[in-house]
Write a protein that holds these residues in place. Structure first.
Motif, PDB file in Angstrom:
ATOM      1  N   SER A   2      25.459 -23.907 -17.191  1.00 37.07           N
ATOM      2  CA  SER A   2      25.141 -22.578 -16.674  1.00 37.07           C
ATOM      3  C   SER A   2      26.412 -21.761 -16.550  1.00 37.07           C
ATOM      4  CB  SER A   2      24.449 -22.707 -15.317  1.00 37.07           C
ATOM      5  OG  SER A   2      25.374 -23.155 -14.354  1.00 37.07           O
ATOM      6  N   ARG A   3      26.235 -20.496 -16.348  1.00 39.36           N
ATOM      7  CA  ARG A   3      27.374 -19.584 -16.217  1.00 39.36           C
ATOM      8  C   ARG A   3      28.226 -19.959 -15.000  1.00 39.36           C
ATOM      9  NH1 ARG A   3      29.360 -14.644 -17.646  1.00 39.36           N
ATOM     10  NH2 ARG A   3      30.033 -13.256 -15.976  1.00 39.36           N
ATOM     11  N   ARG A   4      27.559 -20.351 -13.913  1.00 39.30           N
ATOM     12  CA  ARG A   4      28.286 -20.714 -12.689  1.00 39.30           C
ATOM     13  C   ARG A   4      29.134 -21.970 -12.913  1.00 39.30           C
ATOM     14  NH1 ARG A   4      25.933 -21.964  -6.670  1.00 39.30           N
ATOM     15  NH2 ARG A   4      27.980 -22.030  -5.730  1.00 39.30           N
ATOM     16  N   THR A   5      28.586 -22.975 -13.577  1.00 42.37           N
ATOM     17  CA  THR A   5      29.321 -24.202 -13.865  1.00 42.37           C
ATOM     18  C   THR A   5      30.520 -23.906 -14.759  1.00 42.37           C
ATOM     19  OG1 THR A   5      27.244 -25.444 -13.739  1.00 42.37           O
ATOM     20  CG2 THR A   5      29.109 -26.548 -14.757  1.00 42.37           C
TER      21      THR A   5
END
Length: 93
Positions: A2-5
């Motif tokens: 994901s973008r956050r990871t």
């Protein structure tokens, strides 16, 4: 991922790289530094409590005699032998 990871991984890599750069201690340019040995202050602190009366220096002598034997005999034995390199005794007060 994901973008956050991805952002967390990028941030951690950036922190690790910054840490490595800091450890390398980069410097820019050169500078000549003069050394003055006479501006060295020497402070010797001696324990003057009852434990210094223990007879464990050189077999059967008090520890305080070992301190006396280890300290410089005069200011002339200090590097640069400046006027500030001297010994003085004070009782704890």
């Amino acid at each position: 991922m994901s973008r956050r990871t991805t952002l967390v991984v990028v941030r951690r890599v950036a922190i690790a790289l910054t840490f490595v750069i800091i450890l390398l201690r980069p410097g820019v340019g050169q500078a000549d530094v003069t050394t003055q040995l006479s501006d060295i202050d020497v402070l010797v602190v001696v324990d003057r409590t009852r434990s210094m009366a223990a007879l464990d220096y050189a077999g059967n002598k008090p520890r305080i005699e070992g301190v006396r034997d280890d300290r410089p005999r005069s200011p002339m034995t200090c590097p640069g032998h400046g006027s500030r390199c001297s010994a003085s005794a004070r009782r704890p007060g």
